[in-house]
Design a protein around this motif. Structure first.
Motif, PDB file in Angstrom:
ATOM      1  N   LEU A  15       3.323  16.697  14.714  1.00  0.00           N
ATOM      2  CA  LEU A  15       1.919  17.157  14.711  1.00  0.00           C
ATOM      3  C   LEU A  15       0.935  16.074  14.472  1.00  0.00           C
ATOM      4  CD1 LEU A  15       2.305  20.582  13.156  1.00  0.00           C
ATOM      5  CD2 LEU A  15       1.931  20.070  15.520  1.00  0.00           C
ATOM      6  N   SER A  16       1.469  14.904  13.519  1.00  0.00           N
ATOM      7  CA  SER A  16       0.453  14.084  13.121  1.00  0.00           C
ATOM      8  C   SER A  16       0.306  13.123  14.283  1.00  0.00           C
ATOM      9  CB  SER A  16       1.205  13.543  11.898  1.00  0.00           C
ATOM     10  OG  SER A  16       1.308  14.009  10.753  1.00  0.00           O
ATOM     11  N   ALA A  17       1.331  12.932  15.233  1.00  0.00           N
ATOM     12  CA  ALA A  17       0.895  12.161  16.369  1.00  0.00           C
ATOM     13  C   ALA A  17       0.105  12.879  17.594  1.00  0.00           C
ATOM     14  CB  ALA A  17       2.308  11.874  16.729  1.00  0.00           C
ATOM     15  N   ASP A  18      -0.437  14.111  17.342  1.00  0.00           N
ATOM     16  CA  ASP A  18      -1.101  14.824  18.303  1.00  0.00           C
ATOM     17  C   ASP A  18      -2.633  14.838  17.873  1.00  0.00           C
ATOM     18  OD1 ASP A  18      -2.023  16.940  19.906  1.00  0.00           O
ATOM     19  OD2 ASP A  18      -0.154  18.051  20.170  1.00  0.00           O
ATOM     20  N   ALA A  19      -3.419  14.311  18.698  1.00  0.00           N
ATOM     21  CA  ALA A  19      -4.769  13.999  18.584  1.00  0.00           C
ATOM     22  C   ALA A  19      -5.424  15.455  18.507  1.00  0.00           C
ATOM     23  CB  ALA A  19      -5.288  13.350  19.605  1.00  0.00           C
ATOM     24  N   ARG A  20      -4.808  16.548  18.997  1.00  0.00           N
ATOM     25  CA  ARG A  20      -5.405  17.919  18.775  1.00  0.00           C
ATOM     26  C   ARG A  20      -5.331  18.515  17.596  1.00  0.00           C
ATOM     27  NH1 ARG A  20      -1.951  20.374  23.613  1.00  0.00           N
ATOM     28  NH2 ARG A  20      -0.483  19.151  22.548  1.00  0.00           N
ATOM     29  N   ILE A  21      -4.321  18.042  16.793  1.00  0.00           N
ATOM     30  CA  ILE A  21      -4.088  18.601  15.612  1.00  0.00           C
ATOM     31  C   ILE A  21      -4.749  17.748  14.200  1.00  0.00           C
ATOM     32  CG2 ILE A  21      -2.216  19.255  14.014  1.00  0.00           C
ATOM     33  CD1 ILE A  21      -2.754  21.001  16.481  1.00  0.00           C
ATOM     34  N   ASP A  22      -5.407  18.474  13.308  1.00  0.00           N
ATOM     35  CA  ASP A  22      -5.945  17.690  12.055  1.00  0.00           C
ATOM     36  C   ASP A  22      -4.775  17.662  11.045  1.00  0.00           C
ATOM     37  OD1 ASP A  22      -7.110  17.073   9.738  1.00  0.00           O
ATOM     38  OD2 ASP A  22      -8.899  18.182   9.963  1.00  0.00           O
ATOM     39  N   GLU A  23      -4.164  16.466  10.977  1.00  0.00           N
ATOM     40  CA  GLU A  23      -2.758  16.658  10.014  1.00  0.00           C
ATOM     41  C   GLU A  23      -3.199  16.936   8.656  1.00  0.00           C
ATOM     42  OE1 GLU A  23      -1.071  12.490   9.546  1.00  0.00           O
ATOM     43  OE2 GLU A  23      -2.916  11.523  10.249  1.00  0.00           O
ATOM     44  N   ASN A  24      -4.661  16.760   8.324  1.00  0.00           N
ATOM     45  CA  ASN A  24      -4.996  17.141   6.895  1.00  0.00           C
ATOM     46  C   ASN A  24      -5.311  18.436   6.715  1.00  0.00           C
ATOM     47  OD1 ASN A  24      -4.969  14.282   5.987  1.00  0.00           O
ATOM     48  ND2 ASN A  24      -6.806  14.046   7.371  1.00  0.00           N
ATOM     49  N   ARG A  25      -5.114  19.440   7.766  1.00  0.00           N
ATOM     50  CA  ARG A  25      -5.363  20.833   7.289  1.00  0.00           C
ATOM     51  C   ARG A  25      -4.072  21.499   8.238  1.00  0.00           C
ATOM     52  NH1 ARG A  25     -10.770  23.099   9.702  1.00  0.00           N
ATOM     53  NH2 ARG A  25     -10.779  21.592  11.122  1.00  0.00           N
ATOM     54  N   LEU A  26      -3.025  21.223   7.464  1.00  0.00           N
ATOM     55  CA  LEU A  26      -1.806  22.012   8.221  1.00  0.00           C
ATOM     56  C   LEU A  26      -1.325  23.285   6.940  1.00  0.00           C
ATOM     57  CD1 LEU A  26       0.626  19.027   8.895  1.00  0.00           C
ATOM     58  CD2 LEU A  26      -0.774  20.400  10.438  1.00  0.00           C
ATOM     59  N   GLY A  27      -0.977  24.361   7.597  1.00  0.00           N
ATOM     60  CA  GLY A  27      -0.616  25.524   6.773  1.00  0.00           C
ATOM     61  C   GLY A  27       1.095  25.745   7.229  1.00  0.00           C
ATOM     62  N   PHE A  28       1.823  26.404   6.498  1.00  0.00           N
ATOM     63  CA  PHE A  28       3.210  26.874   6.842  1.00  0.00           C
ATOM     64  C   PHE A  28       3.457  28.500   6.460  1.00  0.00           C
ATOM     65  CE2 PHE A  28       7.388  27.381   6.324  1.00  0.00           C
ATOM     66  CZ  PHE A  28       8.137  26.506   7.288  1.00  0.00           C
ATOM     67  N   PHE A  29       3.927  29.157   7.350  1.00  0.00           N
ATOM     68  CA  PHE A  29       4.180  30.612   7.238  1.00  0.00           C
ATOM     69  C   PHE A  29       5.588  30.818   7.349  1.00  0.00           C
ATOM     70  CE2 PHE A  29       4.990  34.388   9.233  1.00  0.00           C
ATOM     71  CZ  PHE A  29       4.510  35.344   8.444  1.00  0.00           C
ATOM     72  N   GLY A  30       6.238  31.437   6.456  1.00  0.00           N
ATOM     73  CA  GLY A  30       7.842  32.076   7.013  1.00  0.00           C
ATOM     74  C   GLY A  30       7.956  33.319   6.484  1.00  0.00           C
ATOM     75  N   VAL A  31       8.768  34.077   7.322  1.00  0.00           N
ATOM     76  CA  VAL A  31       9.113  35.550   7.077  1.00  0.00           C
ATOM     77  C   VAL A  31      10.604  35.579   6.617  1.00  0.00           C
ATOM     78  CG1 VAL A  31       9.562  35.882   9.273  1.00  0.00           C
ATOM     79  CG2 VAL A  31       9.230  37.565   8.043  1.00  0.00           C
ATOM     80  N   SER A  32      10.710  36.451   5.650  1.00  0.00           N
ATOM     81  CA  SER A  32      12.283  36.585   5.088  1.00  0.00           C
ATOM     82  C   SER A  32      12.946  35.348   4.566  1.00  0.00           C
ATOM     83  CB  SER A  32      13.121  37.327   6.165  1.00  0.00           C
ATOM     84  OG  SER A  32      14.264  37.765   5.629  1.00  0.00           O
TER      85      SER A  32
END
Length: 372
Positions: free
Chosen positions: A217-234
């Motif tokens: 994701l850090s190499a993807d210009a569409r993504i702000d690497e300084n605004r990442l979230g994570f979600f996990g279920v169970s």
């Protein structure tokens, strides 16, 4: 004399815990009535392979019916609706079925195939891709919100499956809420997850898989690497806590849905849960599982460097609620918990409420003003 089609009362009582999960994700009560109508009334023990063999058969047949109708449907929206229903049926056929690994893998492939036929790329591209970690190919989708400004990188939420969920049923539904909130969403099948279940074991150090995703994701210009979230279920919630502990400096916010820093002792688990864990970790020997659970215990010392929201049921029999209480004590202001007193694992009766609360909280954490 024909009887009205309905879910047999005995089977309803046996499987009522799962029903909110099934009905929330793309299935209807009528699907239950059709899939379970021929279920033997004396086969009510969910701890037995016989129960799940009948369950698999009923849901598989219903999935086949949806596919057959989709293939003769004359309009695209109808086809997509039917294929999405088929994907859901095939998932319910296999989600707690462990008797035949080849059949389980084939059903998971049907889930993915039907989902792809159901998706309208003209409305929202899936942006599929693959990365590799330790020899395991990890397929992913990257969903983007509408009206993307190509000059404005997007905040992004990475979403992780649990042991028996699939990206194309449960996780995609969570992801669509994040996308509606204006975030990109990264959905993936890691080792022992999704299409990789039964092909590669879930690693204890799953945060290393996530680190590879962050690099992508850090190499993807569409993504702000300084605004990442994570979600996990169970079990994905447990992974979320590992991410908070080991990669907290990479994430603005982490959501743990029904995971915990430690697991109920293996020998005290219900039989089907034991099989679920053994299957995902590809560990045939039960005697090895207590040691594995010991290695999975998360060290909470030292705190974490991100904000964590935990959603948990007080009656959870997989990840004890005392683990959430320990997170409060050890991680202090970095941890916030919402605990439902009358809920068990994944708080299934509350999904319709907390799915919005999670997206709302994530929005507050990934807002531009919170970027350092």
């Amino acid at each position: 004399m024909n009887m009205p089609l309905s879910v047999p009362e005995e089977i309803y009582l046996a499987c009522r815990y799962f029903l909110p999960r099934i009905l929330f994700w793309q299935s209807e009560w009528g699907d239950l009535a059709i899939a379970l109508s021929d279920f033997p009334k004396d086969c009510t023990d969910v701890s037995t392979p016989e129960f799940w063999e009948h369950w698999r058969s009923g849901w598989s047949k219903l999935g086949d019916r949806y596919v057959a109708q989709a293939e003769t449907c004359s309009y695209k929206m109808g086809q997509r609706h039917l294929f999405r229903s088929a994907a859901s049926c095939y998932h319910w056929a296999e989600f707690m079925y462990f008797s035949d690994s080849a059949q389980k893998s084939a059903l998971r492939q049907r889930v993915k195939d039907c989902f792809l036929k159901s998706w309208d790329e003209n409305v929202r591209p899936l942006n599929p891709g693959k990365i590799e970690w330790n020899g395991v190919v990890i397929p992913y989708y990257l969903l983007l919100p509408d009206n993307v400004d190509p000059h404005q990188p997007l905040p992004c939420v990475i979403l992780s499956n649990g042991l028996d969920s699939v990206t194309e049923v449960e996780v995609i539904t969570f992801a669509e809420h994040f996308v509606d909130r204006g975030f990109a969403a990264f959905l993936f099948d890691g080792p022992g997850q999704g299409i990789n279940l039964g092909r590669s074991p879930i690693p204890v150090n799953f945060e290393e898989v996530v680190a590879s995703i962050v690099d992508t994701l850090s190499a993807d210009a569409r993504i702000d690497e300084n605004r990442l979230g994570f979600f996990g279920v169970s079990f994905g919630g447990y992974i979320a806590l590992r991410v908070a502990k080991h990669l907290g400096n990479k994430f603005k916010a982490v959501v743990n849905l029904s995971g915990g820093p430690y697991i109920t002792p293996f020998d005290k688990m219900k039989r089907r849960l034991k099989e679920d864990f053994q299957y995902a970790f590809m560990e045939p020997e039960k005697t090895a599982m207590p040691d594995l659970f010991d290695r999975l215990t998360l060290d909470l010392s030292g705190g974490c460097e991100t904000n964590v929201l935990s959603i948990h049921g007080e009656l959870d029999d997989i990840f004890p609620v005392r683990g959430i209480q320990d997170l409060d004590r050890k991680w202090g202001d970095r941890h916030r918990a919402i605990v439902y007193e009358q809920e068990v694992h994944v708080c299934l009766n509350q999904i319709n409420q907390y799915i919005v609360a999670i997206a709302d909280w994530m929005g507050s954490q990934l807002a531009p003003e919170n970027t350092v």
